[in-house]
Design an enzyme around this catalytic site. Structure first.
Site, PDB file in Angstrom:
ATOM      1  CD  GLU A  77     -86.376  47.295-125.679  1.00 43.17           C
ATOM      2  OE1 GLU A  77     -85.707  46.611-124.928  1.00 43.17           O
ATOM      3  OE2 GLU A  77     -87.436  46.782-126.504  1.00 43.17           O
ATOM      4  CD  GLU A 110     -86.045  40.566-128.982  1.00 38.07           C
ATOM      5  OE1 GLU A 110     -85.930  41.206-127.681  1.00 38.07           O
ATOM      6  OE2 GLU A 110     -86.835  41.282-129.724  1.00 38.07           O
TER       7      GLU A 110
END
Length: 887
Positions: A467, A738
């Protein structure tokens, strides 16, 4: 004594290769006494270091206290010319400093037409578009007399590393950086004076895929911008006799496949040392087997000088342990989740293969865990040449990792043969925070390392899996915290220009910048609002008015995009949104929290409109300011009508809903009181644990403090069980996660699909640490900390806290300590600024400064008793206040 220090042009010391037509100068004032401010300044600019014979411009004495971003509109600047400048100041007593040390800046190439060189690439017969192997390029040139000035201007499609006569050029990595390549491509400038030989010389280059040609995103996309790497280089020589020569890339250059067999940002690098072309950038190298480079037709109209500070190797870490896992794997532990690569030394037979697999965490049993990397391989493979010790580090990749699995190495390798090389954009460190709680100090450490790892030329969401994209929402959530820790103004100025470049014609903002996702993946509330929030924050933190001017059409485009959605211009109740992403009150199997997405969208709409009104006022756009004032009133009324009134005074049903209504000033009077009460009630129900996601978390503790519930904010901050900031630390985190439960209490993982252990968004709590716990706060009407607050909020059982901030004016500090019922507060105010200081729970008669009564102290302009504090206004200097704590 007073003096001038820290002269800067466009935030940088002696910058090389600018293409800004009207650069801006900033400086700091130094003073050895209190209460000193600038009354006037004088700037001189010269073409040589001798100002007497080469003076180009003299401002004369200018009556002004301004010392930030003074725009040089009076000069017609020339390409490739160096300009020298110096400054003298007068203080309010009309005392003059001596001239500052001489500083300089140098212009780069100001026009695309100045690029005479040609784009060159490897012929397809040498390396086709699907080849993974990295090409090498070399160009011979001759210098026939003494050179007094040599500048290289260079860029690439893909990534480049440059060599001259066998030595590396510069220390930046991952050049030319990542921009919206179709619209904007940076070039770098290098001073090579003194590094050229009279006679034969050689320039050599390596070209990697990088963001331009390599894998991007989780759908295995390649060649998003193009399918061929290329180099564009121009060397300008000035000789002792005044003659000039330009040497550029062209068909005379040669190409050969190099020893890097594969290089991808996500997957790592494969290097076969047996294929090394040793000395290929040296004049005596025999290049008979090389083939002529091919000219690649490609535009030069998009070229621009380096805007952001470059990515560099800024730190090195030594492994702290060698681990043999239960599964029999050999693993290095660097002791810190970091971003960069591993430099290592081996000694093996020809063709012997060594592999390094980089990963973040060990699994529940203590074995290698790579599932959260998804398809990113993060593997470096080295094939030995043999014949003695060999050292290697990658060039065109980076990994996010704490641990490295060693494959093919001895069972007991020497730790000193491995070094972790930390990479990030080389931003100036500016902020520090410490306190009496070791867990909070570790939290500060984790926030900082989250920023290091994710500010790699763009603000990425994570640095390890497939990502690593510039998510807009993450950036706007964290930008205020980031501006405490480092000088991020050039970093965000460059990224925001890419946001403008990639913005849709209708004003919509892509989810990620640069935009590499699908055509319809744009314009989520709180994500697209980065177009407005980020410029305003940079203006506030650095006093940088130009960023508002630069981004105004982008900011306006975003707000007008929202206004045109749906049938009611005052509500945003259409579209697809991420909502309160990863909120813990989400339904099972959902990533979206329970707060209504239309509620969130309209709340952020109101906030962006409010910032547009403020921006228009700053820029003197009176009609726009009036327009956005009316629009803001309409949105605020519609928000209350749609979301608050139907549900009663306490209409906000979730923690995030309460937080947004309060943070953005959308509720007043009784409705505000009910919203505060509702938030406290929700926190009590959860045992003072948060349920907020990406949208609500950055503001949660701020609104509690502003509502007078500081102890509730401290309860949240200091929780150590799940979910909390400190829970991660009890699980060994060295960066921000996260997910609140990335590693669960039983040691299992939240998810393998979306579980980064270096993801800075929740690090926005740093804002609360600096602004409220330590107490350094800016004043909106005095951007850049020209005037500011020092307003600490002791509590939570802490006995001390200290924060420092290197502002554009100089060092600000707030440090408090509580002992034996007394509190001491140290406040540092830079010259040419002033501060309002609030001494919490103080009684005015009992406050001393350095042992003196306040009325005897120079620099204290006023002292006032408030209900729960003493309010002071201070001129510059360092102050030490002490009093009996009334709590």
């Amino acid at each position: 004594m007073i003096a001038v220090q820290k002269l800067r042009v466009e935030y940088r010391e002696n910058p090389l290769g600018l293409d800004i037509r009207y650069p801006r100068i900033s400086w700091q004032m130094r003073a050895d006494e209190r209460d000193v401010r600038q009354q006037a300044y004088q700037i001189q600019i010269a073409g040589e270091q001798d100002f007497g014979s080469s003076l180009l411009w003299d401002s004369g004495r200018v009556e002004s206290g301004e010392s930030l971003h003074l725009e040089l509109k009076e000069l017609e600047l020339q390409s490739r010319q160096r300009y020298y400048y110096r400054i003298t100041l007068w203080d309010q007593q009309n005392r003059q400093t001596g001239w500052s040390e001489t500083a300089w800046w140098e212009m780069g190439l100001l026009s695309p037409e100045e690029w005479e060189a040609e784009w060159i690439t490897a012929p397809l017969a040498c390396l086709d578009v699907h080849a993974d192997q990295v090409p090498l390029l070399r160009g011979n040139f001759r210098v026939d007399r003494q050179v007094t000035k040599a500048r290289i201007y260079v860029t690439s499609l893909g990534l480049y590393e440059l060599e001259l006569n066998g030595a590396r050029v510069g220390d930046a990595v991952l050049t030319p950086g990542w921009t919206s390549y179709r619209e904007r491509l940076q070039f770098q400038t290098y001073d090579m004076t003194g590094q050229l030989a009279v006679g034969n010389n050689v320039l050599g280059a390596w070209l990697g895929n990088g963001w331009y040609k390599g894998n991007l995103g989780w759908n295995q996309q390649k060649h998003l911008y193009g399918d061929r790497t290329a180099l564009l280089l121009q060397l300008h020589l000035t000789y002792e006799d005044g003659g000039e020569q330009i040497i550029g890339t062209g068909p005379q250059w040669k190409v050969s496949p190099g020893p890097i067999l594969m290089s991808e940002l996500y997957h790592g690098e494969t290097y076969d040392a047996r294929l090394e072309q040793r000395g290929f950038s040296q004049p005596e190298y025999d290049d008979k087997g090389w083939v002529p480079a091919e000219i690649l037709p490609y535009t030069k109209q998009i070229l621009l000088a380096q805007e952001n500070v470059p990515v560099r190797a800024v730190q090195e870490l030594t492994p702290v342990a060698l681990i043999h896992t239960p599964a029999g794997e050999t693993v290095l532990d660097l002791g810190q989740n970091m971003v960069g690569w591993l430099r290592f030394t081996v000694e093996g037979e020809p063709g012997q293969e060594y592999q390094l697999r980089h990963f973040e965490v060990l699994d529940q049993e203590g074995n290698v865990y790579t599932e959260n990397l998804r398809t990113a391989r993060q593997t470096v493979t080295y094939i030995a040449a043999g014949g003695g010790q060999e050292s290697y580090q990658p060039r065109f990749t980076f990994q996010g990792f704490r641990y490295v699995q060693l494959i093919g190495f001895p069972a007991q390798p020497e730790l000193q043969n491995f070094t972790g090389v930390v990479l990030h954009s080389d931003m100036e460190p500016t902020g520090t925070f410490t306190c009496s709680d070791p867990l909070l100090n570790q939290l500060q450490h984790n926030i900082l390392w989250g920023q290091k790892g994710n500010f790699v030329d763009v603000p990425t969401d994570c640095p390890q899996r497939d990502e690593r994209l510039g998510w807009t929402g993450d950036a706007q959530m964290f930008i205020r915290t980031s501006a405490y820790l480092m000088n991020v103004a050039p970093f965000f100025s460059k990224w925001l220009k890419d946001l403008s470049a990639d913005q849709q014609e209708d004003g919509g903002v892509p989810y990620v910048i640069p935009h590499v996702l699908g055509e319809k993946e744009y314009s989520s509330a709180a994500w697209g609002d980065a177009a407005v929030i980020c410029p305003w924050t940079i203006y506030q933190c650095y006093g940088d008015k130009r960023i508002l001017e630069q981004q105004y059409s982008s900011m306006q485009g975003w707000v007008e995009y929202i206004r045109r959605q749906g049938t009611d211009e005052f509500l945003w109740n259409t579209g697809v949104h991420f909502g309160d992403w990863l909120g813990l009150d989400a339904k099972p199997d959902s990533h979206v929290g329970a707060t209504d997405s239309n509620y969130i969208a309209t709340a952020f709409y109101a906030y962006s409109v409010q910032l547009m009104e403020k921006t228009a006022k700053v820029l003197g756009r009176t009609e726009d300011a009036q327009h956005y004032s009316l629009l803001h009133s309409g949105v605020k009324a519609a928000f209350n009508q749609a979301f608050i009134i139907p549900a009663g005074e306490g209409g906000a049903a979730t923690q995030t809903a309460c937080v947004l209504a309060l943070m953005f000033g959308l509720v007043e009077g009784t409705a505000k009181e009910h919203t505060v009460a509702r938030l406290i009630g929700l926190l009590e129900e959860s045992g003072y644990h948060l349920t907020t996601g990406f949208v609500g978390t950055p503001y949660l503790n701020l609104v509690l403090a502003d509502a007078g519930h500081m102890e509730a904010a401290y309860k949240l901050l200091l929780q150590t069980d799940y979910p909390s900031w400190l829970y991660q630390i009890t699980r060994g985190a060295t960066t921000i996660w996260e997910h609140w439960d990335g590693i669960k209490e039983d040691g299992s993982f939240w998810s393998k699909n979306m579980n980064s252990f270096n993801h800075y968004a929740y690090g926005a709590i740093g804002d609360f640490l600096y602004r409220y716990v330590a107490g350094i706060e800016q004043m909106e009407d005095y951007p850049g900390y020209k005037q500011f607050l020092i307003q600490p909020h002791p509590g939570g059982g802490l006995t001390s806290a200290a924060a420092g901030l290197e502002s554009m004016y100089g060092k600000i500090r707030s440090e408090w300590t509580i002992a034996s019922g007394r509190i001491e507060l140290i406040a540092v105010v830079p010259p040419n600024t002033s501060a309002t200081v609030y001494l919490p729970d103080a009684a005015l008669p009992g406050v001393l400064e350095s042992g003196q009564q306040l009325q005897q102290v120079r620099g204290i302009h006023s002292a006032e008793q408030l209900a729960q504090a003493v309010k002071l206004t201070l001129g510059s200097g360092e102050y030490r206040f002490e009093y009996t704590f009334q709590k």
